[in-house]
Enzyme design. Structure first.
Site, mmCIF file in Angstrom:
data_model
loop_
_atom_site.group_PDB
_atom_site.id
_atom_site.type_symbol
_atom_site.label_atom_id
_atom_site.label_comp_id
_atom_site.label_asym_id
_atom_site.label_seq_id
_atom_site.Cartn_x
_atom_site.Cartn_y
_atom_site.Cartn_z
ATOM 1 N N ASP A 44 36.357 34.268 42.105
ATOM 2 C CA ASP A 44 37.451 34.404 41.147
ATOM 3 C C ASP A 44 36.993 34.066 39.732
ATOM 4 O O ASP A 44 37.466 34.647 38.761
ATOM 5 C CB ASP A 44 38.639 33.523 41.564
ATOM 6 C CG ASP A 44 39.937 34.040 40.968
ATOM 7 O OD1 ASP A 44 40.211 35.251 41.097
ATOM 8 O OD2 ASP A 44 40.667 33.249 40.347
ATOM 9 N N CYS A 134 47.747 41.233 38.510
ATOM 10 C CA CYS A 134 46.969 40.000 38.384
ATOM 11 C C CYS A 134 47.822 38.879 37.816
ATOM 12 O O CYS A 134 48.186 37.934 38.520
ATOM 13 C CB CYS A 134 45.754 40.273 37.488
ATOM 14 S SG CYS A 134 44.976 38.802 36.827
ATOM 15 N N TYR A 138 50.132 36.416 40.335
ATOM 16 C CA TYR A 138 49.767 35.014 40.587
ATOM 17 C C TYR A 138 50.904 34.072 40.183
ATOM 18 O O TYR A 138 51.089 33.031 40.795
ATOM 19 C CB TYR A 138 48.463 34.654 39.863
ATOM 20 C CG TYR A 138 47.232 34.862 40.740
ATOM 21 C CD1 TYR A 138 47.082 36.015 41.500
ATOM 22 C CD2 TYR A 138 46.229 33.896 40.830
ATOM 23 C CE1 TYR A 138 45.951 36.213 42.295
ATOM 24 C CE2 TYR A 138 45.093 34.087 41.636
ATOM 25 C CZ TYR A 138 44.971 35.246 42.356
ATOM 26 O OH TYR A 138 43.856 35.432 43.156
ATOM 27 N N TYR A 164 49.269 27.723 38.770
ATOM 28 C CA TYR A 164 49.974 29.006 38.669
ATOM 29 C C TYR A 164 51.495 28.854 38.662
ATOM 30 O O TYR A 164 52.200 29.724 38.167
ATOM 31 C CB TYR A 164 49.477 29.957 39.770
ATOM 32 C CG TYR A 164 48.015 30.294 39.560
ATOM 33 C CD1 TYR A 164 47.629 31.125 38.505
ATOM 34 C CD2 TYR A 164 47.018 29.729 40.347
ATOM 35 C CE1 TYR A 164 46.279 31.395 38.266
ATOM 36 C CE2 TYR A 164 45.666 29.994 40.113
ATOM 37 C CZ TYR A 164 45.312 30.827 39.071
ATOM 38 O OH TYR A 164 43.984 31.087 38.823
ATOM 39 N N GLU A 207 43.816 43.491 45.009
ATOM 40 C CA GLU A 207 44.127 42.052 45.062
ATOM 41 C C GLU A 207 44.124 41.583 46.518
ATOM 42 O O GLU A 207 43.591 40.517 46.830
ATOM 43 C CB GLU A 207 45.502 41.757 44.446
ATOM 44 C CG GLU A 207 45.547 41.738 42.928
ATOM 45 C CD GLU A 207 45.030 40.426 42.336
ATOM 46 O OE1 GLU A 207 44.550 39.549 43.076
ATOM 47 O OE2 GLU A 207 45.097 40.287 41.096
HETATM 48 C C1 LIG Z 1 41.939 37.998 41.885
HETATM 49 C C2 LIG Z 1 42.796 37.355 40.865
HETATM 50 N N1 LIG Z 1 43.956 37.926 40.517
HETATM 51 C C3 LIG Z 1 44.749 37.359 39.593
HETATM 52 C C4 LIG Z 1 44.406 36.176 38.981
HETATM 53 C C5 LIG Z 1 45.305 35.535 37.957
HETATM 54 O O1 LIG Z 1 44.724 35.462 36.745
HETATM 55 C C6 LIG Z 1 43.184 35.601 39.370
HETATM 56 N N2 LIG Z 1 42.756 34.447 38.838
HETATM 57 N N3 LIG Z 1 42.416 36.204 40.314
#
Ligand SMILES: Cc1ncc(CO)c(N)n1
Length: 218
Positions: A44, A134, A138, A164, A207
């Protein structure tokens, strides 16, 4: 319904495969293995570097100062997010250099380069649609987990969830959602909606593949 809700409704199977993924369920229950979480978190970080480039591309593709500011805010949020990754990785003895030397997994390459290509080949709206799952996803996942769990103090994934679900990230996602809606109101024709659903659905599936990469590594 704003444009985000419309996209979500039109790509429900892909959206649900992402936000209701087994990785998310196990993280919420605290049963997710540390090995899976660690693989995910390192990837990530690499993902965020590429996503920072995608937000920078959004600035480049903007003609209006308000759009440049929206891209700037997204870029800043992504860079701030990497602090969480570096902090958590440091506890496993991983330095920033170690993380940056890790090879990118195929799921990381697939998702990030897909979004960058949407930005290269498409217009600003297409790029923001590709970016939407994204940041907004989250925020939804973090909030849902935090509401379900309540007291996070002894939870093994409390930092991730708190990041988050926290006000800062929730605010970034709300602003991104509002900006996407304004952009769509300005530049979307109904004929284009189907194309945008394709992009949104593809990004949501990527995702889901990203979570799966973490689970598969344990
Ligand atoms: C794969 C992924 N999607 C979204 C986010 C949110 O920024 C993240 N950190 N990583």
């Amino acid at each position: 319904m704003d444009i985000f809700d419309r996209l979500k409704a039109a790509a429900t199977p892909q959206w649900n495969s992402y936000v209701d993924h087994e990785f998310v369920r196990q993280m919420g229950e605290g049963t997710l293995s540390e090995a899976a979480f660690r693989t995910y978190l390192v990837q990530d970080y690499l993902f965020l570097i590429q996503f920072a480039r995608a937000w920078a591309l959004a600035a480049y593709k903007s003609r209006r100062p308000a759009d440049i500011r929206a891209a700037q805010a997204g870029l800043a949020a992504i860079l701030d997010e990497t602090e969480l990754h570096l902090r958590l990785c440091a506890r496993w003895g991983l330095t920033q250099a170690d993380i940056e030397a890790a090879p990118e997994h195929q799921a990381t390459v697939a998702y990030t380069r897909y979004v960058l290509d949407c930005g290269a080949a498409g217009d600003l709206l297409e790029l923001h649609v590709a970016l939407a799952p994204c940041v907004i996803g989250y925020a939804e996942i973090g909030r849902a987990l935090s509401e379900r769990i309540g007291d996070l103090s002894n939870h093994p994934y409390r930092e991730w969830i708190a990041e988050y679900a926290g006000e800062g990230y929730q605010g970034v996602a709300t602003a991104a959602r509002k900006h996407l809606d304004e952009l769509a109101a300005r530049s979307m024709t109904e004929q284009r909606f189907a194309e945008l659903v394709e992009i949104f659905g593809q990004a949501s599936s990527l995702e889901a593949d990203f979570w799966q990469m973490g689970l598969a590594s344990q």
